[in-house]
Scaffold this active site. Structure first.
Site, PDB file in Angstrom:
ATOM      1  N   HIS A  96       0.976  -1.078   0.053  1.00  0.00           N
ATOM      2  CA  HIS A  96       0.004  -0.021   0.259  1.00  0.00           C
ATOM      3  C   HIS A  96       1.084   1.136   0.042  1.00  0.00           C
ATOM      4  O   HIS A  96       2.142   1.117   0.610  1.00  0.00           O
ATOM      5  CB  HIS A  96      -0.839  -0.060   1.358  1.00  0.00           C
ATOM      6  CG  HIS A  96      -2.027   1.000   0.985  1.00  0.00           C
ATOM      7  ND1 HIS A  96      -1.933   2.367   1.388  1.00  0.00           N
ATOM      8  CD2 HIS A  96      -3.322   0.889   0.729  1.00  0.00           C
ATOM      9  CE1 HIS A  96      -3.011   2.884   1.080  1.00  0.00           C
ATOM     10  NE2 HIS A  96      -3.782   2.177   0.528  1.00  0.00           N
ATOM     11  N   GLU A 168      -3.929   1.404  -7.440  1.00  0.00           N
ATOM     12  CA  GLU A 168      -4.426   2.528  -6.485  1.00  0.00           C
ATOM     13  C   GLU A 168      -3.375   3.814  -6.791  1.00  0.00           C
ATOM     14  O   GLU A 168      -2.272   3.896  -6.261  1.00  0.00           O
ATOM     15  CB  GLU A 168      -4.043   2.069  -5.226  1.00  0.00           C
ATOM     16  CG  GLU A 168      -4.658   0.934  -4.630  1.00  0.00           C
ATOM     17  CD  GLU A 168      -5.271   1.091  -3.181  1.00  0.00           C
ATOM     18  OE1 GLU A 168      -6.513   0.829  -2.847  1.00  0.00           O
ATOM     19  OE2 GLU A 168      -4.290   1.780  -2.246  1.00  0.00           O
TER      20      GLU A 168
HETATM   21  P1  PGA Z   1      -9.597   5.821   0.323  1.00  0.00           P
HETATM   22  O1  PGA Z   1      -8.598   4.834   0.457  1.00  0.00           O
HETATM   23  O2  PGA Z   1     -10.823   4.941  -0.316  1.00  0.00           O
HETATM   24  O3  PGA Z   1     -10.212   6.308   1.448  1.00  0.00           O
HETATM   25  O4  PGA Z   1      -9.259   6.701  -0.652  1.00  0.00           O
HETATM   26  C1  PGA Z   1      -8.482   3.930  -0.324  1.00  0.00           C
HETATM   27  C2  PGA Z   1      -6.858   2.945  -0.064  1.00  0.00           C
HETATM   28  O5  PGA Z   1      -6.241   3.709   0.438  1.00  0.00           O
HETATM   29  O6  PGA Z   1      -7.049   1.812  -0.526  1.00  0.00           O
END
Ligand code: PGA
Length: 276
Positions: A96, A168
């Site tokens: 992440h 992401e």
């Molecule tokens: P968010 O986070 O939906 O709050 O933008 C997504 C993530 O970090 O996986």
């Protein structure tokens, strides 16, 4: 041929103590029914995994860890290993951007964590994505290629088939202060990234692995935009952060996923009918 199963995985990040986590799960169990077509995954804090595993209805939910260390055991003060989590979770979030940024996880650490997860029978949800600067410099394709190929370099094609890759874009994550002014990723940008990911996997590990691997999207996803993202070509699920902390939002995302999956199955049965 059946469509890849949609996965909605809520990343609770560093929110909610054990009691609050248990309450959220209680609400989710009241609002989300048994899903035949959608896999619903919850990633609470490490501390809440054990109590939630006793409370949750296994027919409806699976657990994910948000992190673990790549060594199985030893003198690593403060760490928890994948080996310790193997009976508790189906999934683990790896790579992440918050871990890469705040905890300085290098591509090689991410690679070792992916391998450790697989070695311990836990499916990694591997997060990759470009920063705002990289996005503006049109480096998305290269960044995704570099992060992906390093992260999966210790896996076989069969192992790659079963992992989940989350696109992401860092600029679209609503992570709070340090990532303020996030923007929204358009479905066509998300589709393009999914194409890059599958193309790389096909080139390196074959078309079967590329067709089977699930590619999901994360970054400000919520009940309102879930249907659009889930209908996007090549996208098999969502990894919401903020929205996963609100049970009505999260339940709305699960029900959008169910509707999308039903539509996909209908479409596929028409195509199959035409080809037989
Ligand atoms: P968010 O986070 O939906 O709050 O933008 C997504 C993530 O970090 O996986």
């Amino acid at each position: 041929m059946t469509p890849r199963k949609i996965i909605i995985a809520g990343n609770w990040k560093m929110n909610l103590n054990v009691q609050q986590s248990s309450l959220l799960l209680q609400h989710l169990q009241e609002h989300i029914k048994i899903q035949r077509l959608v896999e619903v995954v919850l990633a609470p804090s490490l501390l809440a995994l054990q109590p939630l595993s006793l409370q949750l209805d296994r027919r409806r939910f699976r657990l994910a860890a948000q992190n673990a260390f790549y060594k199985d055991e030893g003198a690593y003060t403060g760490e928890v290993s994948f080996a310790m989590l193997r009976e508790l979770v189906h999934y683990v979030i790896v790579g992440h951007s918050e871990r890469r940024f705040y905890f300085h996880e290098t591509p090689e650490v991410v690679r070792d964590k992916v391998a450790a997860a697989v070695r311990n029978g836990i499916t990694p949800i591997l997060c990759i994505g470009e920063t705002k600067r990289e996005h503006e410099a049109h480096e998305t394709k290269q960044v995704l290629h570099d992060q992906l190929t390093t992260a999966i370099s210790n896996l076989t094609s069969e192992e790659i088939e079963s992992i989940v890759i989350a696109y992401e874009p860092v600029w679209a994550i609503s992570s709070g202060r340090d990532f303020a002014h996030h923007e929204v990723a358009r479905p066509d940008e998300v589709a393009r990234a999914a194409r890059f990911i599958r193309h790389d996997i096909a080139e390196l590990y074959g078309q079967i692995a590329a067709d089977k691997v699930r590619v999901i999207y994360g970054g400000s996803s919520n009940a309102e935009n879930a249907y659009a993202y889930l209908s996007t070509e090549g996208i098999d699920g969502l990894l919401p952060g903020g929205a996963s902390l609100q049970y009505m939002e999260f339940a709305g995302m699960v029900s959008a996923a169910e509707r999308v999956q039903q539509a996909k199955i209908k479409e596929l049965s028409k195509t199959n009918g035409r080809t037989t």
